[in-house]
Enzyme design. Structure first.
Site, short mmCIF file in Angstrom:
data_model
loop_
_atom_site.label_atom_id
_atom_site.label_comp_id
_atom_site.label_asym_id
_atom_site.label_seq_id
_atom_site.Cartn_x
_atom_site.Cartn_y
_atom_site.Cartn_z
N GLU A 60 -0.70 -30.93 47.47
CA GLU A 60 0.69 -30.98 46.80
C GLU A 60 1.05 -29.31 46.66
O GLU A 60 2.09 -28.91 47.06
CB GLU A 60 1.03 -31.55 45.80
CG GLU A 60 1.15 -33.05 45.81
CD GLU A 60 -0.26 -33.85 45.93
OE1 GLU A 60 -1.40 -33.16 45.92
OE2 GLU A 60 -0.35 -35.04 46.24
N HIS A 129 0.00 -42.79 36.77
CA HIS A 129 1.01 -42.89 37.84
C HIS A 129 2.28 -43.52 37.25
O HIS A 129 3.21 -43.97 37.82
CB HIS A 129 0.34 -43.92 38.75
CG HIS A 129 -0.64 -43.39 39.56
ND1 HIS A 129 -1.92 -43.10 39.43
CD2 HIS A 129 -0.63 -43.04 40.97
CE1 HIS A 129 -2.57 -42.91 40.32
NE2 HIS A 129 -1.76 -42.92 41.52
#
Lengths: 326, 338
Positions: A60, A129
C-alpha cells in the site's frame, strides 16, 4: 430512471472518466485480473488494458506513492485501497506527500489523484477491518474527503473527484456496494463540498455522512410514523464541510443530532457540534446529541458488534432526547 | 548481473575534455562554497530549522546530474542543496529559500529540506526518510505509461534501504521494469548510526538482487567513477527501460545537521580525516593540474568567481522580503478541475 447498485455506479464513473481522459488509470490490489476485490473495477482491464488497469503487489505505501509520483508529472491516478483499513500503511504518502505537495512546492506541483476504497465496518470483520477513517483524514489540510452514501452520489462525486486537480480521499462502504438507487443514464457531476438535504422535516435535524445516511433515513422513516419529521443533512463531503447547509437546517429545526460511523473523541460530530454552537447558539432548543461507535475496538461476536455500532434505535433515541420526548 | 565497479579516475570516459572537467570542477566548487556560507548564515540565525549539509559528497551530485537531459527527472532527500545546484537551480533562489524569503524557490514555504523547481524537473527535497522513493517509482511508471525515454534519478542515503518504502518501491520498479536509477549515497551514517549497526548486509548494492535489478557500486569521491557508473545506468534506463541500484561510496565531512558536531560521538576523528584526504574537489583539481588543464591562477579565478556568485545570492536573499502574510493560506488546494 435506471436503478443500479452503488458498485455499478462507481464502475460507470470509472469507465466514463477513463474513456474521457487517457491520463486516468486505476491501480491497486486485485483491480485487474481479479476484477476488483469488490468488483468495482469489473470489466475495466478488458476495455482499457494492463497499462491503465494495474494490479499491484500487496504494497500500500508503495503504490500510493507511485500514484503521487505519477500525478506530479501529469497523470491522473485512481489508487484503490482494498479497504481504508489497509491505507493506514500508506498514510505517509497521503499526509506527507499528496496533501502537502502543492504547499511545500510553493504551488509548483499539484497532485491530481483519487485514493478510494471501502471504509468502516461491514459484518463481523472484527477490530482490524472495521474502522471509519473520515475524521482522521478530514483533519488534514490539502486534501478533500468525500463520503457518498447513495449510488447517485457515488457516481456523480467520483466523476468530480477524478476531474479535480487536488488529491481526493474517496470513502465508500462495503455494506453499500449492493445498495440500489436511481442513477440517470445521461452524464452528471456532483460538486465536491456541497451537502444534500436527503429528507425534509422541521422537528429536528440529523447531520450525517457516508454509510450512516441509510441509518438516518431509516430512523427518519420510523419517526415519521410517530409524526416526527426529520431534516436529514447528508454532508457528502466532510472536507470541505458544507457549514451553510448545517446552519440552514438547524436554524429551521432548532434541534440537532449528529450521526457518524466512527469513534466519539475528535470525530466528525465534534466538528459539526462546534459549528452549530458557534453559529446557531441562539437557535438551539436542546443540546446537540451525538450518535457514534462505542469507544472500543470493534468486537467480533454478533451481539457485541451490534451493540458497538451506531444504528437506527440509537438514532431514534437521540432524536427523542433532543426533542425531550420520553 | 551484479558487478562491482572499480574505477581509478585516471582513464575515465571523456577524460580528454578539459572544458568538461572545468565545468565539473565549477559545479562542485559552487556547492562547496555555497554550503560554507550556508553554515555561516545558519550560525548568524539567518537560516532556521533543520539544515543538512552535503559537503564531501559533491562528486555524486555533479557526476550524476552532469549526464542528464533537461527533460529527465531528479528527486532527493532533505540533504538537497548540492543536487539542486548541480541540476541548475540558481544560488539566489536557493539562498532566498533558506532565508525564508518570498523570492525563494518555493516562496518560503519549504526551507532547506524542500527545494523544488518544476522547470528543471527537480522534484524535491523530501523530509521523510524513504518517502520519496515510491514517488520516484511513480514518475518512472508515468514515463513508461507515456512511452517516453526520460530517466528518473532518485538519490537517497544508505539508511533509506532499511525502510519499507524502499523495498516496496524497488520491488515495483524491478517488477514493472521502470526507467529509474536509484542512487544510494552511502555516506556510512544514518544520522549517528553506522551502516554496520543498521543493515544486515554491508554491500548495499547487493540489495538489488531482491528486485532482479541491475546493480553496481562505485567510488563517490571520484567524479569520473560516478559518471561512468551513472552513464551505464542512465543508458540502461533510457534505452531498455530497466532500473538500476547504484551504491556510491562517499562520506559527509560535516555533521548530520547543523546541530551535530562535525565528527560527533559516533565516528572517530581519524576516520573523518582519512576521508578528507579524498576530498572530491581536491581529487579532480589535482587530476586537472597533472594534465595541465588548469593552473593555480585558473583555480584562483574560478574560486573568486564562485565566491562572488555565492555572495550575490546572500545579498539577494537578504534583500528579498518575507512572504506576505496572505501567502499563509495560498497553495493549500488548487481551484481548477480538468
Amino acid at each position: 430512471m435506471p436503478i443500479i447498485t452503488y458498485r455499478d455506479a462507481l464502475n460507470q464513473a470509472l469507465r466514463e472518466e477513463m474513456q474521457r481522459d487517457d491520463r486516468v488509470f486505476i491501480m491497486g490490489e486485485e483491480v485487474a485480473v481479479y476484477q476488483g476485490a469488490y468488483k468495482v473495477s469489473k470489466g475495466l482491464l478488458q476495455e482499457f488494458g494492463e497499462m491503465r488497469v494495474v494490479d499491484t503487489p500487496i504494497t500500500e505505501l508503495g503504490f500510493a506513492g507511485v500514484g503521487v509520483g505519477a500525478a506530479m508529472v501529469g497523470l491522473r491516478p485512481v489508487i484503490e485501497f482494498m479497504t481504508w483499513n489497509f491505507a493506514v500503511l500508506a498514510l505517509d504518502q497521503v499526509l506527507n506527500a499528496a496533501a502537502k505537495m502543492l504547499y511545500m512546492t510553493g504551488g509548483q506541483y499539484n497532485v491530481p489523484m483519487v485514493f478510494r476504497g471501502p471504509n468502516g465496518a461491514a459484518l463481523q470483520l472484527s477490530a482490524q477491518h472495521s474502522q471509519a477513517f473520515e475524521s482522521w483524514l478530514a483533519h488534514i489540510p490539502g486534501i478533500k474527503v468525500v463520503t457518498p452514501g447513495t449510488p447517485y452520489d457515488a457516481k456523480g462525486l467520483l466523476k468530480s473527484a477524478i476531474r479535480d486537480d487536488n488529491p481526493i480521499c474517496f470513502l465508500e462502504g462495503e455494506m453499500l456496494y449492493n445498495n440500489k438507487g436511481e442513477v440517470p443514464e445521461e452524464e452528471y457531476l456532483i460538486p465536491i463540498g456541497v451537502a444534500d438535504l436527503k429528507r425534509e422535516g422541521d422537528h429536528a435535524t440529523i447531520v450525517t455522512n457516508g454509510k450512516m445516511v441509510l441509518v438516518a433515513m431509516k430512523a427518519a422513516d420510523e419517526l415519521a410514523k410517530e409524526g416526527i419529521n426529520i431534516d436529514v443533512v447528508d454532508l457528502r463531503t466532510v472536507r470541505p464541510m458544507d457549514v451553510e447547509a448545517i446552519k440552514a437546517s438547524v436554524m429551521k429545526t432548532n434541534r440537532c443530532v449528529v450521526l457518524e460511523e466512527g469513534w466519539e473523541l475528535c470525530g466528525i460530530g465534534a466538528q459539526v457540534v462546534d459549528y452549530v454552537q458557534r453559529d446557531c447558539f441562539d437557535y438551539l432548543d436542546a443540546p446537540v446529541i451525538r450518535v457514534h461507535q462505542a469507544d472500543v475496538p470493534m468486537p467480533y461476536a454478533k451481539n457485541l458488534e451490534r451493540h458497538a455500532k451506531p444504528d437506527v434505535p440509537k438514532t431514534i433515541a437521540a432524536v427523542k432526547k433532543v426533542m425531550y420526548i420520553d | 548481473m551484479a558487478k562491482q565497479k572499480k574505477v581509478d579516475g585516471k582513464q575515465p570516459a571523456g577524460s580528454g575534455d578539459a572544458e568538461l572537467h572545468k565545468s565539473l570542477l565549477h559545479s562542485m566548487l559552487l556547492q562547496r562554497r555555497f554550503e560554507e556560507r550556508v553554515a555561516e548564515a545558519y550560525a548568524l540565525g539567518k537560516i532556521g530549522g533543520f539544515c543538512h549539509l552535503y559537503i564531501g559528497q559533491e562528486a555524486v551530485s555533479t557526476g550524476s546530474l552532469s549526464l542528464l537531459r533537461p527533460d529527465d527527472y531528479v528527486i532527493t532527500t532533505y540533504r538537497d542543496h548540492g543536487q539542486a545546484l548541480a541540476r541548475g537551480m540558481t544560488p539566489r533562489s536557493i539562498m532566498a529559500e533558506l532565508f525564508g524569503r518570498v523570492d525563494g524557490c518555493v516562496h518560503g514555504k519549504g526551507g532547506s529540506m524542500h527545494l523544488f523547481d518544476r522547470n528543471l524537473n527537480f522534484m524535491g527535497g523530501h523530509g521523510i526518510v524513504g518517502g520519496h522513493v515510491p514517488i520516484a517509482t511513480g514518475v518512472g511508471f508515468a514515463i513508461k505509461y507515456r512511452g517516453g525515454d526520460q530517466v528518473m534519478i532518485c538519490f537517497m542515503g544508505e539508511s533509506v534501504v532499511n525502510t519499507g518504502a524502499f523495498h516496496e518501491a524497488l520491488n515495483m520498479a524491478g517488477l514493472w521494469k521502470l526507467p529509474v536509477v536509484y542512487v544510494i549515497e552511502n555516506n556510512r551514517y544514518g544520522m549517528g548510526t553506522s551502516l554496520e549497526r543498521a543493515s544486515a548486509i554491508h554491500d548495499i548494492y547487493e540489495r538489488g538482487a531482491a528486485y532482479n535489478m541491475n546493480r553496481a557500486q562505485c567510488d563517490g569521491q571520484d567524479v569520473f567513477a560516478v559518471r561512468e557508473a551513472m552513464a551505464e545506468a542512465i543508458e540502461r534506463a533510457r534505452t531498455e527501460q530497466r532500473p538500476t541500484l547504484l551504491e556510491v561510496r562517499t562520506y559527509r565531512f560535516m555533521g548530520h545537521s547543523m546541530s551535530d558536531a562535525v565528527s560527533g560521538t559516533y565516528r572517530p576523528k581519524a576516520e573523518l580525516e582519512e576521508w578528507q584526504k579524498r576530498d572530491p574537489i581536491v581529487l579532480l583539481r589535482t587530476f586537472m593540474h597533472e594534465r595541465g588543464e588548469i593552473d593555480d591562477a585558473g583555480v584562483q579565478a574560478m574560486d573568486d568567481e564562485v565566491k562572488a556568485v555565492v555572495q550575490d545570492s546572500w545579498d539577494f536573499a537578504d534583500a528579498s522580503p518575507e512572504p506576505p502574510l496572505e501567502a499563509l493560506y495560498e497553495d493549500v488546494l488548487v481551484e481548477s478541475t480538468t
